[in-house]
Design an enzyme around this catalytic site. Structure first.
Site, PDB file in Angstrom:
ATOM      1  N   TYR A 170       4.348  -0.527   6.346  1.00 14.85           N
ATOM      2  CA  TYR A 170       3.376  -1.332   5.595  1.00 14.85           C
ATOM      3  C   TYR A 170       2.949  -0.589   4.329  1.00 14.85           C
ATOM      4  O   TYR A 170       2.953  -1.143   3.221  1.00 14.85           O
ATOM      5  CB  TYR A 170       2.149  -1.655   6.461  1.00 14.85           C
ATOM      6  CG  TYR A 170       1.005  -2.173   5.627  1.00 14.85           C
ATOM      7  CD1 TYR A 170       1.048  -3.438   5.068  1.00 14.85           C
ATOM      8  CD2 TYR A 170      -0.104  -1.365   5.344  1.00 14.85           C
ATOM      9  CE1 TYR A 170       0.024  -3.903   4.250  1.00 14.85           C
ATOM     10  CE2 TYR A 170      -1.133  -1.812   4.531  1.00 14.85           C
ATOM     11  CZ  TYR A 170      -1.060  -3.084   3.983  1.00 14.85           C
ATOM     12  OH  TYR A 170      -2.067  -3.527   3.166  1.00 14.85           O
ATOM     13  N   SER A 213      -3.469  -0.859  -1.811  1.00 12.35           N
ATOM     14  CA  SER A 213      -4.231  -0.281  -0.712  1.00 12.35           C
ATOM     15  C   SER A 213      -4.391   1.216  -0.908  1.00 12.35           C
ATOM     16  O   SER A 213      -3.517   1.878  -1.490  1.00 12.35           O
ATOM     17  CB  SER A 213      -3.463  -0.547   0.587  1.00 12.35           C
ATOM     18  OG  SER A 213      -4.025   0.172   1.649  1.00 12.35           O
ATOM     19  N   LYS A 270       3.452  -1.413   0.041  1.00 13.76           N
ATOM     20  CA  LYS A 270       2.444  -1.418  -1.033  1.00 13.76           C
ATOM     21  C   LYS A 270       2.861  -0.452  -2.140  1.00 13.76           C
ATOM     22  O   LYS A 270       2.738  -0.751  -3.326  1.00 13.76           O
ATOM     23  CB  LYS A 270       1.064  -1.048  -0.472  1.00 13.76           C
ATOM     24  CG  LYS A 270       0.477  -2.126   0.425  1.00 13.76           C
ATOM     25  CD  LYS A 270       0.201  -3.408  -0.350  1.00 13.76           C
ATOM     26  CE  LYS A 270      -0.077  -4.588   0.533  1.00 13.76           C
ATOM     27  NZ  LYS A 270      -0.130  -5.861  -0.173  1.00 13.76           N
TER      28      LYS A 270
HETATM   29  P1  NAD Z   1      -4.749 -11.764   5.586  1.00 14.59           P
HETATM   30  O1  NAD Z   1      -3.609 -11.642   6.534  1.00 14.59           O
HETATM   31  O2  NAD Z   1      -6.030 -12.307   6.087  1.00 14.59           O
HETATM   32  O3  NAD Z   1      -4.315 -12.611   4.310  1.00 14.59           O
HETATM   33  C1  NAD Z   1      -2.987 -12.619   3.829  1.00 14.59           C
HETATM   34  C2  NAD Z   1      -2.572 -14.065   3.664  1.00 14.59           C
HETATM   35  O4  NAD Z   1      -1.231 -14.115   3.154  1.00 14.59           O
HETATM   36  C3  NAD Z   1      -2.575 -14.843   4.974  1.00 14.59           C
HETATM   37  O5  NAD Z   1      -3.309 -16.041   4.798  1.00 14.59           O
HETATM   38  C4  NAD Z   1      -1.099 -15.140   5.245  1.00 14.59           C
HETATM   39  O6  NAD Z   1      -0.915 -16.359   5.911  1.00 14.59           O
HETATM   40  C5  NAD Z   1      -0.523 -15.122   3.849  1.00 14.59           C
HETATM   41  N1  NAD Z   1       0.904 -14.755   3.733  1.00 14.59           N
HETATM   42  C6  NAD Z   1       1.527 -13.664   4.225  1.00 14.59           C
HETATM   43  N2  NAD Z   1       2.822 -13.673   3.877  1.00 14.59           N
HETATM   44  C7  NAD Z   1       3.030 -14.804   3.138  1.00 14.59           C
HETATM   45  C8  NAD Z   1       4.162 -15.375   2.497  1.00 14.59           C
HETATM   46  N3  NAD Z   1       5.354 -14.776   2.549  1.00 14.59           N
HETATM   47  N4  NAD Z   1       3.998 -16.537   1.847  1.00 14.59           N
HETATM   48  C9  NAD Z   1       2.798 -17.147   1.793  1.00 14.59           C
HETATM   49  N5  NAD Z   1       1.693 -16.663   2.381  1.00 14.59           N
HETATM   50  C10 NAD Z   1       1.814 -15.495   3.046  1.00 14.59           C
HETATM   51  O7  NAD Z   1      -4.981 -10.304   4.945  1.00 14.59           O
HETATM   52  P2  NAD Z   1      -6.155  -9.780   4.010  1.00 14.59           P
HETATM   53  O8  NAD Z   1      -6.904  -8.762   4.776  1.00 14.59           O
HETATM   54  O9  NAD Z   1      -6.865 -10.893   3.391  1.00 14.59           O
HETATM   55  O10 NAD Z   1      -5.288  -8.992   2.936  1.00 14.59           O
HETATM   56  C11 NAD Z   1      -4.897  -9.577   1.709  1.00 14.59           C
HETATM   57  C12 NAD Z   1      -4.024  -8.600   0.963  1.00 14.59           C
HETATM   58  O11 NAD Z   1      -4.741  -7.382   0.765  1.00 14.59           O
HETATM   59  C13 NAD Z   1      -2.741  -8.219   1.702  1.00 14.59           C
HETATM   60  O12 NAD Z   1      -1.707  -8.073   0.757  1.00 14.59           O
HETATM   61  C14 NAD Z   1      -3.086  -6.874   2.310  1.00 14.59           C
HETATM   62  O13 NAD Z   1      -1.944  -6.076   2.513  1.00 14.59           O
HETATM   63  C15 NAD Z   1      -3.995  -6.282   1.260  1.00 14.59           C
HETATM   64  N6  NAD Z   1      -4.909  -5.270   1.782  1.00 14.59           N
HETATM   65  C16 NAD Z   1      -5.702  -5.569   2.853  1.00 14.59           C
HETATM   66  C17 NAD Z   1      -6.573  -4.602   3.372  1.00 14.59           C
HETATM   67  C18 NAD Z   1      -7.401  -4.882   4.583  1.00 14.59           C
HETATM   68  O14 NAD Z   1      -7.830  -3.923   5.233  1.00 14.59           O
HETATM   69  N7  NAD Z   1      -7.689  -6.128   4.933  1.00 14.59           N
HETATM   70  C19 NAD Z   1      -6.628  -3.342   2.770  1.00 14.59           C
HETATM   71  C20 NAD Z   1      -5.811  -3.082   1.671  1.00 14.59           C
HETATM   72  C21 NAD Z   1      -4.966  -4.052   1.181  1.00 14.59           C
HETATM   73  C1  WQD Z   2     -10.990   2.907  10.720  1.00 15.70           C
HETATM   74  C2  WQD Z   2     -11.431   4.084  11.597  1.00 15.70           C
HETATM   75  C3  WQD Z   2      -9.842   4.654  13.288  1.00 15.70           C
HETATM   76  C4  WQD Z   2     -10.212   0.943  15.576  1.00 15.70           C
HETATM   77  C5  WQD Z   2      -6.319   0.341   7.906  1.00 15.70           C
HETATM   78  C6  WQD Z   2      -4.952   0.460   7.310  1.00 15.70           C
HETATM   79  C7  WQD Z   2      -5.055   0.571   5.812  1.00 15.70           C
HETATM   80  C8  WQD Z   2      -5.899  -0.568   5.234  1.00 15.70           C
HETATM   81  C9  WQD Z   2      -7.202  -0.721   5.937  1.00 15.70           C
HETATM   82  C10 WQD Z   2      -4.482  -2.367   4.546  1.00 15.70           C
HETATM   83  C11 WQD Z   2     -10.312   5.072  11.894  1.00 15.70           C
HETATM   84  C12 WQD Z   2     -11.125   4.159  13.910  1.00 15.70           C
HETATM   85  C13 WQD Z   2     -10.351   1.935  14.633  1.00 15.70           C
HETATM   86  C14 WQD Z   2     -10.678   1.177  16.899  1.00 15.70           C
HETATM   87  C15 WQD Z   2     -11.416   3.362  16.210  1.00 15.70           C
HETATM   88  N1  WQD Z   2      -5.252  -1.825   5.397  1.00 15.70           N
HETATM   89  N2  WQD Z   2     -10.940   3.123  14.942  1.00 15.70           N
HETATM   90  N3  WQD Z   2     -11.258   2.387  17.156  1.00 15.70           N
HETATM   91  O1  WQD Z   2      -6.896   2.857   9.679  1.00 15.70           O
HETATM   92  O2  WQD Z   2      -8.653   3.351   7.908  1.00 15.70           O
HETATM   93  O3  WQD Z   2      -7.074   1.499   7.574  1.00 15.70           O
HETATM   94  O4  WQD Z   2      -6.992  -0.802   7.352  1.00 15.70           O
HETATM   95  O5  WQD Z   2      -4.054  -1.902   3.537  1.00 15.70           O
HETATM   96  O6  WQD Z   2      -3.764   0.550   5.317  1.00 15.70           O
HETATM   97  O7  WQD Z   2      -4.327   1.618   7.826  1.00 15.70           O
HETATM   98  O8  WQD Z   2      -8.829   1.234   9.256  1.00 15.70           O
HETATM   99  O9  WQD Z   2     -10.327  -0.084  10.667  1.00 15.70           O
HETATM  100  O10 WQD Z   2      -8.073   0.578  11.590  1.00 15.70           O
HETATM  101  O11 WQD Z   2      -9.825   2.321  11.278  1.00 15.70           O
HETATM  102  O12 WQD Z   2     -11.944   4.431  16.507  1.00 15.70           O
HETATM  103  O13 WQD Z   2     -10.546   0.332  17.791  1.00 15.70           O
HETATM  104  O14 WQD Z   2     -11.846   3.564  12.849  1.00 15.70           O
HETATM  105  O15 WQD Z   2      -9.285   5.702  14.043  1.00 15.70           O
HETATM  106  O16 WQD Z   2     -10.880   6.352  11.930  1.00 15.70           O
HETATM  107  P1  WQD Z   2      -7.827   2.368   8.660  1.00 15.70           P
HETATM  108  P2  WQD Z   2      -9.245   0.917  10.749  1.00 15.70           P
END
Ligand code: NAD
Ligand code: WQD
Length: 338
Positions: A149, A124, A153
């Site tokens: 969190y 991330s 990562k």
């Molecule tokens: P998500 O929660 O939709 O998907 C994660 C999946 O992993 C879920 O289906 C959950 O049931 C499963 N899971 C969690 N812990 C588990 C375990 N111990 N064993 C088996 N299954 C498990 O999330 P996503 O948005 O699809 O994110 C996928 C990956 O990408 C995550 O590692 C997340 O941290 C990372 N990521 C997400 C974002 C984002 O904004 N969505 C940004 C950066 C990184």
């Molecule tokens: C985006 C912008 C908020 C909600 C998060 C995690 C990051 C990554 C992606 C996993 C910001 C603003 C949001 C709302 C708002 N995840 N906002 N009202 O915080 O950039 O990233 O998701 O790895 O680790 O921190 O994403 O979508 O929460 O926010 O004004 O109800 O929208 O302040 O500026 P963020 P976000």
């Protein structure tokens, strides 16, 4: 090519499974469904005409995972499984360290035992320190994470790096996602958050269909052009395709390499509201609210390393992201439950 996808029933995992299946790869999903629904698999099958194999298990359960490796010989693993809610990680840090780190450690142990040493890790942009200059490159400083969190990562990356350093047979790709949004253009798979959405785009989408009254814009006094927070939003299908590109690299290189997956362009919260309104001909009521703790004014990627080395760039526009988010939300007002 046979790929194990951990967390493949989730938001990014399900979209990646579609891209893998459409390229003729064999896909096996393991997921404990702690943050996803079994319907995702049926939807992926309906889109692609191919049903991925699915085992419901916790990646921390070594024996359950080993049983899957006994049945299948994998070329590589894409490791999405993890918990991802920033606020929850502050309240329940041990849950996050346990789930995210032990899942990664156990997965690598089992992979090693069965001789599969090629892994793509969902990292991330949150691993970057807050004090970097923008845009963020893969050389920008990491650490000083603002929540547990983010530390999971950061530590996950470090665990994988150390492992690949100790054993040159490993190939590790760390993909640092910026802000994934949007949904498959069919509107049949998408992001289905539990409870009140933490992230901007799901919140806007739920306001759009009347599930929430109005968006709270967290702060309008940041040093940005309109005072609201700026982020690098990337369409989830582009992100999924980044994994396909990363597989090619993974299979032909050893050691560890990190790549940013972003567009390189930042949009503010109010830009997003306006873009959503224009793309979908709908009004999004909003109010200005206080800043959210831990938020940075501006975050966006330099994606040039991914372009040069992986041959990948994001193709979808902001309009695509807004249109596809709304299509998914309109077709599935309560997510996979209806
Ligand atoms: P998500 O929660 O939709 O998907 C994660 C999946 O992993 C879920 O289906 C959950 O049931 C499963 N899971 C969690 N812990 C588990 C375990 N111990 N064993 C088996 N299954 C498990 O999330 P996503 O948005 O699809 O994110 C996928 C990956 O990408 C995550 O590692 C997340 O941290 C990372 N990521 C997400 C974002 C984002 O904004 N969505 C940004 C950066 C990184
Ligand atoms: C985006 C912008 C908020 C909600 C998060 C995690 C990051 C990554 C992606 C996993 C910001 C603003 C949001 C709302 C708002 N995840 N906002 N009202 O915080 O950039 O990233 O998701 O790895 O680790 O921190 O994403 O979508 O929460 O926010 O004004 O109800 O929208 O302040 O500026 P963020 P976000």
């Amino acid at each position: 090519m046979k790929v194990l996808v951990t967390g493949g029933m989730g938001y990014i995992g399900s979209h990646t499974c579609v891209e893998l299946l459409e390229r003729g790869m064999d896909v096996v999903i393991v997921d404990n469904l702690c943050n996803s629904k079994a319907q995702a698999r049926e939807r992926v099958a309906a889109i692609t005409g191919k049903s991925p194999l699915f085992y419901q298990l916790d990646v921390r359960d070594v024996e359950a995972l080993a049983a899957v490796f006994r049945i299948h010989t994998f070329d590589c693993v894409i490791h999405f499984a993890g918990l991802k809610a920033v606020g929850e990680s502050v309240e329940k840090p041990l849950l996050y360290y346990d789930n995210n780190l032990n899942a990664t450690i156990n997965l690598c142990r089992v992979m090693d035992r069965f001789g599969c040493r090629n892994i793509i890790f969902s990292s991330s942009a949150t691993v970057y320190s807050p004090d970097n200059q923008l845009p963020l490159t893969e050389q920008s400083r990491v650490g000083d994470c603002s929540n547990p969190y983010g530390w999971t990562k950061y530590m996950g990356e470090q665990i994988l790096r150390s492992m690949a350093q100790a054993d040159p047979r490993w190939s590790v790709v760390l993909l640092r996602y910026f802000n994934p949004v949007g949904a498959h253009e069919s509107g049949d798979i998408g992001e289905d958050p539990r409870g009140i959405p933490n992230n901007l785009m799901p919140y806007i989408s739920q306001v759009a269909i009347g599930r929430r009254e109005r968006l709270s814009v967290f702060g309008d006094d940041y040093p940005t052009p309109d005072g609201t927070g700026v982020r690098d939003y990337i369409h989830v299908v582009d992100l999924a395709r980044g994994h396909v590109a990363a597989i090619d690299y993974l299979m032909s290189h050893k050691g560890t390499e990190a790549f940013n997956l972003g567009t390189g362009v930042g949009y503010s919260v109010l830009d997003m509201v306006k873009a959503f309104e224009t793309a979908n001909h709908i009004e999004i009521p909003y109010q200005i609210a206080p800043r959210r703790a831990g938020d940075l004014p501006e975050v966006y990627a330099d994606p040039s390393k991914s372009a040069e080395i992986l041959g990948w760039t994001a193709q979808h526009t902001l309009e695509d992201m807004c249109r596809d988010s709304f299509r998914w939300q309109s077709k599935n007002p309560q997510g996979y439950d209806g």
